[in-house]
Design a protein around this motif. Structure first.
Motif, PDB file in Angstrom:
ATOM      1  N   LEU A  15       5.405  -7.188   8.690  1.00  0.00           N
ATOM      2  CA  LEU A  15       5.593  -6.805   7.294  1.00  0.00           C
ATOM      3  C   LEU A  15       4.543  -7.532   6.462  1.00  0.00           C
ATOM      4  O   LEU A  15       4.741  -8.684   6.059  1.00  0.00           O
ATOM      5  CB  LEU A  15       7.009  -7.159   6.835  1.00  0.00           C
ATOM      6  N   ASP A  16       3.425  -6.858   6.233  1.00  0.00           N
ATOM      7  CA  ASP A  16       2.340  -7.456   5.464  1.00  0.00           C
ATOM      8  C   ASP A  16       2.641  -7.313   3.980  1.00  0.00           C
ATOM      9  O   ASP A  16       3.216  -6.313   3.537  1.00  0.00           O
ATOM     10  CB  ASP A  16       1.024  -6.754   5.818  1.00  0.00           C
ATOM     11  N   GLU A  17       2.229  -8.303   3.217  1.00  0.00           N
ATOM     12  CA  GLU A  17       2.479  -8.342   1.764  1.00  0.00           C
ATOM     13  C   GLU A  17       3.961  -8.122   1.465  1.00  0.00           C
ATOM     14  O   GLU A  17       4.334  -7.311   0.622  1.00  0.00           O
ATOM     15  CB  GLU A  17       1.606  -7.313   1.044  1.00  0.00           C
ATOM     16  N   ILE A  18       4.797  -8.884   2.157  1.00  0.00           N
ATOM     17  CA  ILE A  18       6.248  -8.765   1.986  1.00  0.00           C
ATOM     18  C   ILE A  18       6.662  -9.091   0.557  1.00  0.00           C
ATOM     19  O   ILE A  18       7.690  -8.622   0.063  1.00  0.00           O
ATOM     20  CB  ILE A  18       6.969  -9.686   3.004  1.00  0.00           C
ATOM     21  N   GLY A  19       5.846  -9.900  -0.142  1.00  0.00           N
ATOM     22  CA  GLY A  19       6.156 -10.245  -1.519  1.00  0.00           C
ATOM     23  C   GLY A  19       6.088  -9.071  -2.466  1.00  0.00           C
ATOM     24  O   GLY A  19       6.593  -9.155  -3.597  1.00  0.00           O
ATOM     25  N   ASP A  20       5.468  -7.968  -2.043  1.00  0.00           N
ATOM     26  CA  ASP A  20       5.363  -6.778  -2.887  1.00  0.00           C
ATOM     27  C   ASP A  20       6.461  -5.767  -2.616  1.00  0.00           C
ATOM     28  O   ASP A  20       6.439  -4.681  -3.186  1.00  0.00           O
ATOM     29  CB  ASP A  20       3.990  -6.124  -2.693  1.00  0.00           C
ATOM     30  N   MET A  21       7.421  -6.098  -1.743  1.00  0.00           N
ATOM     31  CA  MET A  21       8.510  -5.172  -1.462  1.00  0.00           C
ATOM     32  C   MET A  21       9.453  -5.096  -2.672  1.00  0.00           C
ATOM     33  O   MET A  21       9.849  -6.136  -3.217  1.00  0.00           O
ATOM     34  CB  MET A  21       9.290  -5.598  -0.218  1.00  0.00           C
ATOM     35  N   PRO A  22       9.835  -3.896  -3.088  1.00  0.00           N
ATOM     36  CA  PRO A  22      10.769  -3.761  -4.213  1.00  0.00           C
ATOM     37  C   PRO A  22      12.066  -4.525  -3.956  1.00  0.00           C
ATOM     38  O   PRO A  22      12.550  -4.585  -2.836  1.00  0.00           O
ATOM     39  CB  PRO A  22      11.006  -2.248  -4.294  1.00  0.00           C
TER      40      PRO A  22
ATOM     41  N   ILE B 106       8.518   3.844   0.336  1.00  0.00           N
ATOM     42  CA  ILE B 106       8.583   2.747   1.289  1.00  0.00           C
ATOM     43  C   ILE B 106       9.925   2.696   2.007  1.00  0.00           C
ATOM     44  O   ILE B 106       9.995   2.340   3.184  1.00  0.00           O
ATOM     45  CB  ILE B 106       8.282   1.395   0.597  1.00  0.00           C
ATOM     46  N   GLU B 107      11.009   3.091   1.327  1.00  0.00           N
ATOM     47  CA  GLU B 107      12.318   3.072   1.983  1.00  0.00           C
ATOM     48  C   GLU B 107      12.347   4.062   3.145  1.00  0.00           C
ATOM     49  O   GLU B 107      12.787   3.732   4.250  1.00  0.00           O
ATOM     50  CB  GLU B 107      13.427   3.390   0.975  1.00  0.00           C
ATOM     51  N   ALA B 108      11.862   5.292   2.898  1.00  0.00           N
ATOM     52  CA  ALA B 108      11.829   6.289   3.963  1.00  0.00           C
ATOM     53  C   ALA B 108      10.860   5.876   5.061  1.00  0.00           C
ATOM     54  O   ALA B 108      11.108   6.100   6.249  1.00  0.00           O
ATOM     55  CB  ALA B 108      11.427   7.648   3.382  1.00  0.00           C
ATOM     56  N   GLU B 109       9.749   5.239   4.682  1.00  0.00           N
ATOM     57  CA  GLU B 109       8.756   4.824   5.665  1.00  0.00           C
ATOM     58  C   GLU B 109       9.329   3.764   6.608  1.00  0.00           C
ATOM     59  O   GLU B 109       9.105   3.792   7.810  1.00  0.00           O
ATOM     60  CB  GLU B 109       7.521   4.273   4.940  1.00  0.00           C
ATOM     61  N   LEU B 110      10.086   2.825   6.053  1.00  0.00           N
ATOM     62  CA  LEU B 110      10.639   1.745   6.848  1.00  0.00           C
ATOM     63  C   LEU B 110      11.842   2.180   7.679  1.00  0.00           C
ATOM     64  O   LEU B 110      11.918   1.936   8.879  1.00  0.00           O
ATOM     65  CB  LEU B 110      11.048   0.573   5.945  1.00  0.00           C
ATOM     66  N   PHE B 111      12.810   2.813   7.022  1.00  0.00           N
ATOM     67  CA  PHE B 111      14.097   3.067   7.658  1.00  0.00           C
ATOM     68  C   PHE B 111      14.212   4.456   8.283  1.00  0.00           C
ATOM     69  O   PHE B 111      15.146   4.705   9.043  1.00  0.00           O
ATOM     70  CB  PHE B 111      15.225   2.873   6.636  1.00  0.00           C
ATOM     71  N   GLY B 112      13.259   5.353   7.979  1.00  0.00           N
ATOM     72  CA  GLY B 112      13.342   6.701   8.513  1.00  0.00           C
ATOM     73  C   GLY B 112      14.295   7.557   7.707  1.00  0.00           C
ATOM     74  O   GLY B 112      14.971   7.087   6.778  1.00  0.00           O
TER      75      GLY B 112
ATOM     76  N   SER C 191       0.810  -1.226   0.000  1.00  0.00           N
ATOM     77  CA  SER C 191       0.000   0.000   0.000  1.00  0.00           C
ATOM     78  C   SER C 191       0.839   1.270   0.000  1.00  0.00           C
ATOM     79  O   SER C 191       0.308   2.355  -0.225  1.00  0.00           O
ATOM     80  CB  SER C 191      -0.926   0.010   1.218  1.00  0.00           C
ATOM     81  N   ILE C 192       2.141   1.156   0.261  1.00  0.00           N
ATOM     82  CA  ILE C 192       3.012   2.326   0.294  1.00  0.00           C
ATOM     83  C   ILE C 192       3.676   2.487  -1.065  1.00  0.00           C
ATOM     84  O   ILE C 192       4.228   1.512  -1.598  1.00  0.00           O
ATOM     85  CB  ILE C 192       4.083   2.188   1.391  1.00  0.00           C
ATOM     86  N   PRO C 193       3.635   3.684  -1.669  1.00  0.00           N
ATOM     87  CA  PRO C 193       4.294   3.879  -2.966  1.00  0.00           C
ATOM     88  C   PRO C 193       5.763   3.468  -2.910  1.00  0.00           C
ATOM     89  O   PRO C 193       6.432   3.658  -1.898  1.00  0.00           O
ATOM     90  CB  PRO C 193       4.144   5.394  -3.204  1.00  0.00           C
ATOM     91  N   GLU C 194       6.235   2.882  -4.002  1.00  0.00           N
ATOM     92  CA  GLU C 194       7.604   2.369  -4.038  1.00  0.00           C
ATOM     93  C   GLU C 194       8.622   3.456  -3.730  1.00  0.00           C
ATOM     94  O   GLU C 194       9.655   3.206  -3.123  1.00  0.00           O
ATOM     95  CB  GLU C 194       7.880   1.749  -5.411  1.00  0.00           C
ATOM     96  N   SER C 195       8.323   4.696  -4.115  1.00  0.00           N
ATOM     97  CA  SER C 195       9.268   5.785  -3.887  1.00  0.00           C
ATOM     98  C   SER C 195       9.348   6.200  -2.424  1.00  0.00           C
ATOM     99  O   SER C 195      10.280   6.896  -2.029  1.00  0.00           O
ATOM    100  CB  SER C 195       8.870   7.003  -4.737  1.00  0.00           C
TER     101      SER C 195
END
Length: 709
Positions: free
Chosen positions: A461-468, A427-433, A421-425
């Motif tokens: 980590l829901d829908e981990i298969g969709d992680m870039p 998700i990195e900032a969302e996860l790692f800060g 659900s998080i845009p690919e651009s």
């Protein structure tokens, strides 16, 4: 908490709108300041002390922050909200631990630079023995809200400041730290202290809810309109009626210390008992209860039960509560409902009468679910990652929350991240800060990220298969090294997290196609469990009933036999989530009626169910047919067809016979009886064998055959 935020926002607006006011001077105030200054002189300090620019080493500050991670977790959102209200007022907000060391600060950039000149920054200790009279250190010493303005600071270098600080206490009266708002002394406003105290109370109330999320809470005030605001008192009560803790407002209203209050029970304090409280609130939409202290003071009381991420229900089986209270003993709740929350029943009961939600309460009679729960229970608190597979809507996040609730991390954060659900651009900032200025559009002062937010608790980590794919390598490093480096930062933050992954995708196929890292897969799959689809489960009626209990807690309708038959025949492509949506609509349509009938269902569902498009009856695996039937394991309070299953008979009729029978229209009841008779014939008349093959109880077979006569 919404009311608390609204009250705080309103106060902040009144604080920033008028011009700054002169600081009031009173003789008693002057005498108090002189007393504080004498205390500082006795510590060997002088008023011309130079600011101490030797903060804690980076590693020591990291340790201090980690030690106070829970305080930061509760305080950070309040500080961010507060900062939005006082932006551009030459001010800053400071959080210090119980020793006086500053852990975190936010504020206007220009004022932060001025504050740096007197070492008002993270890592510096502002206790009185270090900085003399100041709001942070003096509030710690006095254990009370404190204002120190301008020249009242003991050290002359701090005279340009005006500071308002309030200590933060846990429900047992232990001090946790201090929240402070500091600004230029020329911008002093009389509402600042009230704003800080309200913010500290918000943090305390969140801490109390976190500590006692599964206990009965009594919210009270002498004026009924103040219940639900920051002015309400909150006391936590055990099932035996003993007072376990309270917030500051409760102590103020009762004029008691925390230790003195914990010596009381409901009987000695208010002259009532826990069963009496439950009995009062078991009726639909109960009015606040009136309780009196021994001195005659009267309070309006509301009983609430605030569980994690879902509406909590006071079930009838709690210790000392009469069983006739049934499912109507429910407090008012304001949390948003989640459809999957109904699958867990929202609460469960332990042996000692404590209410909580956990794995054992997910066991609703389905053998597959029971086997899955037994597996998961073996790895809890063993530092073994859990990977949950299953179709969309089967309740993967609900299972993850139940695992968290049953673990040693239950009082720490549960942080869920939906990687799809998080845009690919982002998700990195969302996860790692990220740090301040790490990228265009970044928030000032950065963000700690979801992984750091989960420190001490569980990261889901829901829908981990969709992680870039590019992020999978970074996540793998975090899981291996237990450290996370925010975007734009050169320093790593240690984290202690339990990891639960979930996906509806086939990760092994993704590994072969190169879209999922094999090393990350084996890092996540310490234990892999698969949640069965709803069409494969044998507890449909239990699940449906619990969903209705959540949707209609005060007047729960039954489900008619015809509707239940439709439900059993449906393939449920949306699983539990789809069932919840269907029942939510049906419960609204059946409002005021005792039973949900077919005409209460939405037309699209009826069309699909009757046309047979997605409603083919599922085959039950042979291994499942010999499992104990649901009706033999779960008390039945459902319609008469509650323990039947749409299962093919062990021996099918001959083709010619089947064609002849299909040509003549038959009722659903006739078809059920025919299935039972075929199963009995195949089992040589052995009812126990036939019941196991059909997945229904022997009583159901007797009842169906008796009605067919």
């Amino acid at each position: 908490m919404v009311e608390s935020h609204r009250a705080l926002t309103t106060t902040a607006r009144t604080w920033t709108t008028p011009a700054a006011l002169p600081f009031p001077q009173q003789p008693a105030r002057t005498e108090l300041i002189e007393q504080w200054h004498r205390r500082c002189s006795a510590l060997g300090l002088t008023r011309v002390e130079r600011p101490d620019f030797e903060p804690l080493m980076r590693g020591d500050l990291a340790v201090a922050r980690e030690r106070n991670q829970r305080l930061f977790t509760h305080a950070a959102p309040v500080m961010e909200m507060l900062f939005e209200q006082i932006v551009d007022t030459e001010s800053m907000i400071v959080l210090a631990d119980v020793s006086g060391t500053i852990l975190h600060s936010v504020g206007d950039d220009k004022f932060l630079q001025r504050a740096d000149k007197v070492a008002l920054m993270p890592g510096v200790n502002w206790a009185e023995h270090s900085k003399g009279t100041n709001a942070i250190g003096t509030a710690l010493f006095e254990e009370a809200p404190t204002v120190v303005h301008g020249g009242e600071h003991f050290i002359h270098a701090n005279n340009f400041l005006t500071c308002s600080a309030a200590p933060i206490f846990d429900p047992r009266g232990n001090m946790l730290g201090v929240l402070d708002v500091t600004g230029d002394q020329r911008s002093y406003h009389q509402h600042t202290m009230g704003l800080v105290r309200m913010s500290a109370r918000m943090i305390e109330n969140q801490w109390l809810s976190d500590d006692y999320s599964n206990r009965l809470r009594l919210h009270f005030h002498s004026r009924v309109e103040f219940i639900g605001t920051l002015l309400e008192g909150i006391i936590v009560v055990g099932m035996d009626g003993k007072v376990l803790g309270a917030n500051r407002s409760a102590l103020d209203q009762l004029a008691m210390s925390s230790a003195a209050l914990r010596m009381h029970s409901l009987t000695s304090l208010f002259g009532t008992t826990a069963p009496a409280v439950f009995d009062h609130f078991r009726v639909p939409l109960p009015a606040p209860m009136m309780l009196c202290l021994a001195d005659g003071r009267r309070f309006h009381v509301a009983a609430r039960f605030n569980g994690p991420q879902r509406s909590m229900v006071l079930e009838p089986h709690v210790a000392q509560v009469p069983t006739d209270a049934a499912v109507n003993a429910r407090p008012a709740v304001t949390e948003s409902r989640k459809p999957l929350g109904a699958l867990a029943g929202d609460t469960a009961n332990s042996a000692d009468g404590t209410l909580f939600s956990g794995l054992h309460y997910l066991n609703t009679g389905d053998p597959q679910i029971e086997a899955l729960i037994h597996k998961v229970q073996r790895v809890i608190n063993r530092d073994i990652p859990l990977l949950i597979l299953g179709e969309t809507g089967t309740g993967k996040e609900l299972l993850a929350r139940a695992v968290h609730q049953d673990s040693n991390r239950a009082r720490q954060p549960f942080v869920a991240v939906n990687c799809a659900s998080i845009p690919e651009s982002l998700i990195e900032a969302e996860l790692f800060g990220y740090e301040d200025g790490a990228f265009t559009g970044a928030r000032r002062k950065g963000s700690v990220g979801r992984i750091v937010q989960a420190n001490g608790g569980t990261l889901f980590l829901d829908e981990i298969g969709d992680m870039p794919l590019a992020l999978q390598a970074r996540l793998l490093r975090v899981l291996q090294e237990r450290q996370v480096t925010p975007l734009g930062s050169l320093k790593s933050i240690p984290v202690d997290i339990a990891v639960i992954g979930a996906t509806h995708r086939k990760l092994r196929d993704m590994i072969e196609s190169g879209t999922f890292r094999e090393d990350l897969y084996y890092r996540l799959n310490g234990l892999v469990v698969k949640l069965p689809a709803l069409r494969e489960r044998r507890d449909l009626e239990v699940v449906a009933r619990r969903i209705l209990l959540t949707e209609c807690p005060h007047a729960t309708p039954e489900i008619s036999a015809a509707v239940m038959s439709l439900f059993k025949a449906c393939a449920w492509p949306g699983n539990v989530r789809q069932l919840a949506n269907v029942l939510r609509t049906a419960s609204v349509m059946a409002a005021g009626e005792v039973e949900i009938a077919e005409h209460h269902l939405s037309d699209d569902f009826l069309e699909d169910a009757r046309s047979g498009r997605p409603v083919q009856a599922p085959q039950v695996p042979a291994a499942m047919r010999v499992a104990p039937p649901v009706a033999d394991a779960v008390p039945v309070r459902f319609p008469e067809v509650s323990d039947e299953r749409a299962v093919e008979p062990a021996v099918e009729p001959a083709p010619a016979q089947a064609m002849a029978e299909s040509a003549a229209p038959r009722t659903l009841g006739e078809s059920e009886v025919e299935l039972i008779r075929n199963a009995l014939a195949a089992a040589n008349g052995n009812i126990s064998v036939a019941s196991k093959r059909l997945g229904i109880s022997r009583n159901t077979i007797y009842r169906k055959l008796r009605r067919a006569k």
